[in-house]
Scaffold this motif. Structure first.
Motif, PDB file in Angstrom:
ATOM      1  N   MET A   9     -34.574  -3.770 -31.818  1.00 42.63           N
ATOM      2  CA  MET A   9     -34.258  -5.009 -32.531  1.00 42.63           C
ATOM      3  C   MET A   9     -34.310  -4.831 -34.038  1.00 42.63           C
ATOM      4  O   MET A   9     -35.040  -3.993 -34.557  1.00 42.63           O
ATOM      5  CB  MET A   9     -35.283  -6.101 -32.167  1.00 42.63           C
ATOM      6  N   LEU A  10     -33.536  -5.689 -34.704  1.00 39.36           N
ATOM      7  CA  LEU A  10     -33.613  -5.835 -36.149  1.00 39.36           C
ATOM      8  C   LEU A  10     -34.348  -7.152 -36.402  1.00 39.36           C
ATOM      9  O   LEU A  10     -33.907  -8.204 -35.920  1.00 39.36           O
ATOM     10  CB  LEU A  10     -32.195  -5.900 -36.725  1.00 39.36           C
ATOM     11  N   ILE A  17     -34.754 -13.143 -35.782  1.00 39.48           N
ATOM     12  CA  ILE A  17     -33.695 -12.185 -35.458  1.00 39.48           C
ATOM     13  C   ILE A  17     -32.285 -12.677 -35.785  1.00 39.48           C
ATOM     14  O   ILE A  17     -31.352 -11.909 -35.762  1.00 39.48           O
ATOM     15  CB  ILE A  17     -33.762 -11.784 -33.972  1.00 39.48           C
ATOM     16  N   GLN A  19     -29.462 -13.657 -38.313  1.00 38.97           N
ATOM     17  CA  GLN A  19     -29.337 -13.180 -39.697  1.00 38.97           C
ATOM     18  C   GLN A  19     -28.540 -14.121 -40.601  1.00 38.97           C
ATOM     19  O   GLN A  19     -28.137 -13.720 -41.705  1.00 38.97           O
ATOM     20  CB  GLN A  19     -28.679 -11.795 -39.668  1.00 38.97           C
ATOM     21  N   PHE A  31     -28.602  -2.604 -37.535  1.00 40.93           N
ATOM     22  CA  PHE A  31     -28.913  -2.577 -36.105  1.00 40.93           C
ATOM     23  C   PHE A  31     -28.175  -1.421 -35.421  1.00 40.93           C
ATOM     24  O   PHE A  31     -28.771  -0.626 -34.704  1.00 40.93           O
ATOM     25  CB  PHE A  31     -28.497  -3.911 -35.465  1.00 40.93           C
ATOM     26  N   ARG A  47     -27.566 -13.598 -22.004  1.00 41.02           N
ATOM     27  CA  ARG A  47     -26.271 -14.293 -21.912  1.00 41.02           C
ATOM     28  C   ARG A  47     -25.816 -14.815 -23.280  1.00 41.02           C
ATOM     29  O   ARG A  47     -24.638 -14.712 -23.641  1.00 41.02           O
ATOM     30  CB  ARG A  47     -26.418 -15.428 -20.890  1.00 41.02           C
ATOM     31  N   VAL A  48     -26.754 -15.350 -24.088  1.00 42.77           N
ATOM     32  CA  VAL A  48     -26.365 -15.932 -25.382  1.00 42.77           C
ATOM     33  C   VAL A  48     -25.792 -14.838 -26.288  1.00 42.77           C
ATOM     34  O   VAL A  48     -24.730 -15.000 -26.900  1.00 42.77           O
ATOM     35  CB  VAL A  48     -27.579 -16.633 -26.047  1.00 42.77           C
ATOM     36  N   THR A  49     -26.470 -13.709 -26.334  1.00 39.75           N
ATOM     37  CA  THR A  49     -25.993 -12.599 -27.179  1.00 39.75           C
ATOM     38  C   THR A  49     -24.664 -12.063 -26.656  1.00 39.75           C
ATOM     39  O   THR A  49     -23.743 -11.791 -27.437  1.00 39.75           O
ATOM     40  CB  THR A  49     -27.059 -11.488 -27.230  1.00 39.75           C
ATOM     41  N   ILE A  86     -27.628 -10.267 -18.749  1.00 45.06           N
ATOM     42  CA  ILE A  86     -28.447 -11.130 -17.889  1.00 45.06           C
ATOM     43  C   ILE A  86     -27.818 -12.524 -17.956  1.00 45.06           C
ATOM     44  O   ILE A  86     -27.931 -13.219 -18.966  1.00 45.06           O
ATOM     45  CB  ILE A  86     -29.918 -11.169 -18.387  1.00 45.06           C
ATOM     46  N   PRO A  88     -27.678 -15.447 -15.382  1.00 41.94           N
ATOM     47  CA  PRO A  88     -28.047 -15.939 -14.047  1.00 41.94           C
ATOM     48  C   PRO A  88     -27.084 -16.957 -13.439  1.00 41.94           C
ATOM     49  O   PRO A  88     -26.921 -17.002 -12.227  1.00 41.94           O
ATOM     50  CB  PRO A  88     -29.433 -16.572 -14.271  1.00 41.94           C
ATOM     51  N   LYS A  91     -22.075 -17.547 -16.860  1.00 44.00           N
ATOM     52  CA  LYS A  91     -21.447 -18.312 -17.958  1.00 44.00           C
ATOM     53  C   LYS A  91     -20.538 -17.447 -18.826  1.00 44.00           C
ATOM     54  O   LYS A  91     -19.842 -17.964 -19.687  1.00 44.00           O
ATOM     55  CB  LYS A  91     -22.534 -18.947 -18.829  1.00 44.00           C
ATOM     56  N   LEU A 135     -34.514 -14.600 -11.410  1.00 42.16           N
ATOM     57  CA  LEU A 135     -34.328 -13.145 -11.436  1.00 42.16           C
ATOM     58  C   LEU A 135     -35.644 -12.410 -11.246  1.00 42.16           C
ATOM     59  O   LEU A 135     -36.651 -12.772 -11.857  1.00 42.16           O
ATOM     60  CB  LEU A 135     -33.720 -12.724 -12.770  1.00 42.16           C
ATOM     61  N   LEU A 137     -36.787  -9.102 -12.384  1.00 43.39           N
ATOM     62  CA  LEU A 137     -36.266  -8.101 -13.323  1.00 43.39           C
ATOM     63  C   LEU A 137     -36.577  -6.669 -12.882  1.00 43.39           C
ATOM     64  O   LEU A 137     -35.832  -5.747 -13.202  1.00 43.39           O
ATOM     65  CB  LEU A 137     -36.809  -8.366 -14.734  1.00 43.39           C
ATOM     66  N   ASP A 156     -31.143  -4.820 -26.073  1.00 44.88           N
ATOM     67  CA  ASP A 156     -30.741  -5.147 -27.446  1.00 44.88           C
ATOM     68  C   ASP A 156     -30.865  -6.631 -27.765  1.00 44.88           C
ATOM     69  O   ASP A 156     -30.150  -7.124 -28.637  1.00 44.88           O
ATOM     70  CB  ASP A 156     -29.272  -4.724 -27.645  1.00 44.88           C
ATOM     71  N   GLY A 158     -31.113 -10.997 -26.982  1.00 44.99           N
ATOM     72  CA  GLY A 158     -31.945 -11.609 -28.020  1.00 44.99           C
ATOM     73  C   GLY A 158     -33.392 -11.770 -27.587  1.00 44.99           C
ATOM     74  O   GLY A 158     -33.869 -11.139 -26.631  1.00 44.99           O
ATOM     75  N   SER A 164     -38.602 -11.849 -21.688  1.00 43.85           N
ATOM     76  CA  SER A 164     -38.672 -11.787 -20.215  1.00 43.85           C
ATOM     77  C   SER A 164     -39.129 -10.404 -19.751  1.00 43.85           C
ATOM     78  O   SER A 164     -39.962 -10.287 -18.858  1.00 43.85           O
ATOM     79  CB  SER A 164     -37.301 -12.041 -19.595  1.00 43.85           C
TER      80      SER A 164
END
Ligand code: NAP
Length: 233
Positions: A9-10, A17, A19, A31, A47-49, A86, A88, A91, A135, A137, A156, A158, A164
């Motif tokens: 991570m950066l 995180i 930027q 990064f 999923r968001v990243t 990831i 679940p 999306k 999940l 993991l 990598d 977020g 998790s």
């Protein structure tokens, strides 16, 4: 068997995180250039990243699709390195089964619809199931090892996905590029987002593997995770 897991991570000095307000001209390089130096068979994100890399189109799913069994799907394709998400509830949508030179693997729960699985199969995107509603993991890591021969996995971000894996005790190393900025945004995701408040969990301890000063005022700190946290310092 499961992969060796390195979280990379950066982060700002206060662990943020995102930027948005850091004001770096070439912010991706801090990064990415360090990430490239970590030999890995795959990178994994939340999923968001991943929505920064997946399709920007809105796909409408065909709901009259015949039922597709909730079984892992390993696409026939030539790549030997992977981009894992990831996701679940399914999306992320895909125009192709690649992000750059890496083949996409979706990690799903059985909550996803047959129509979504049909979308993934139509794009030849691989997927694995990590649980019915939630999940597991550790199981996910075992499948990535067994089905795709992923022996070293770089996580990598977020913050939620990192948190998790931290909480599940599945990290072996943490690689932090410490940016010389204080962010201070309340509510912005931090390097590890595991749990609200103080539960019964103990913080994870690290020992230092290496420290390097890079890009003048950044530090690249590589930590080994202490697996048995009972030893007092
Ligand atoms: N500075 C850096 O090095 C760096 C690196 C990567 C990303 N980022 C930034 O971080 C931000 C995103 O971070 P984030 O923490 O908000 O999101 P994230 O970790 O990318 O994604 C979180 C999502 O992943 C799914 N997820 C993660 N762990 C799960 C689990 N154990 N079980 C089920 N689902 C799980 C959930 O998806 P659902 O919501 O679909 O259930 C969850 O909402 C972005 O702004 C990105 O640019 C920064």
């Amino acid at each position: 068997m499961k992969p060796y897991v390195i979280c990379h991570m950066l982060g700002s000095v206060d662990g943020r995180i995102k930027q948005n307000i850091w004001g770096f001209k070439d912010h991706h390089k801090y990064f990415e250039e360090t990430a490239e130096k970590i030999q890995a068979d795959a990178w994994l994100v939340g999923r968001v990243t991943m929505q920064e890399f997946s399709s920007k189109q809105t796909y409408s799913l065909t709901h009259e699709t015949t039922a597709i069994p909730k079984e892992d799907f390993v696409a026939k394709q030539p790549a030997k390195t992977y981009a894992v998400v990831i996701d679940p509830s399914g999306k992320c949508f895909w125009d192709t089964n690649m992000v750059s030179t890496e083949h996409v693997i979706e990690v799903l729960t059985e909550k996803v619809s047959s129509a979504y699985l049909a979308h993934l199969q139509s794009k030849n995107v691989s997927y694995v199931f990590g649980g019915k509603q939630e999940l597991n993991l550790e199981l996910v890591l075992q499948k990535l090892y067994k089905l795709f021969n992923i022996q070293v996995l770089r996580i990598d971000g977020g913050g939620h996905v990192n948190g998790s894996f931290l909480e599940a005790g599945l990290l072996d190393e943490f690689s932090l590029v410490l940016a010389p900025v204080a962010d201070g945004t309340i509510g912005s995701p931090t390097v590890f987002e595991a749990e609200e408040g103080y539960g019964n969990r103990k913080a994870t301890h690290f020992t230092i593997k290496s420290v390097e000063r890079i890009y003048d005022d950044f530090l690249w700190i590589r930590y080994q995770v202490v697996k048995d946290n009972t030893t007092s310092r």
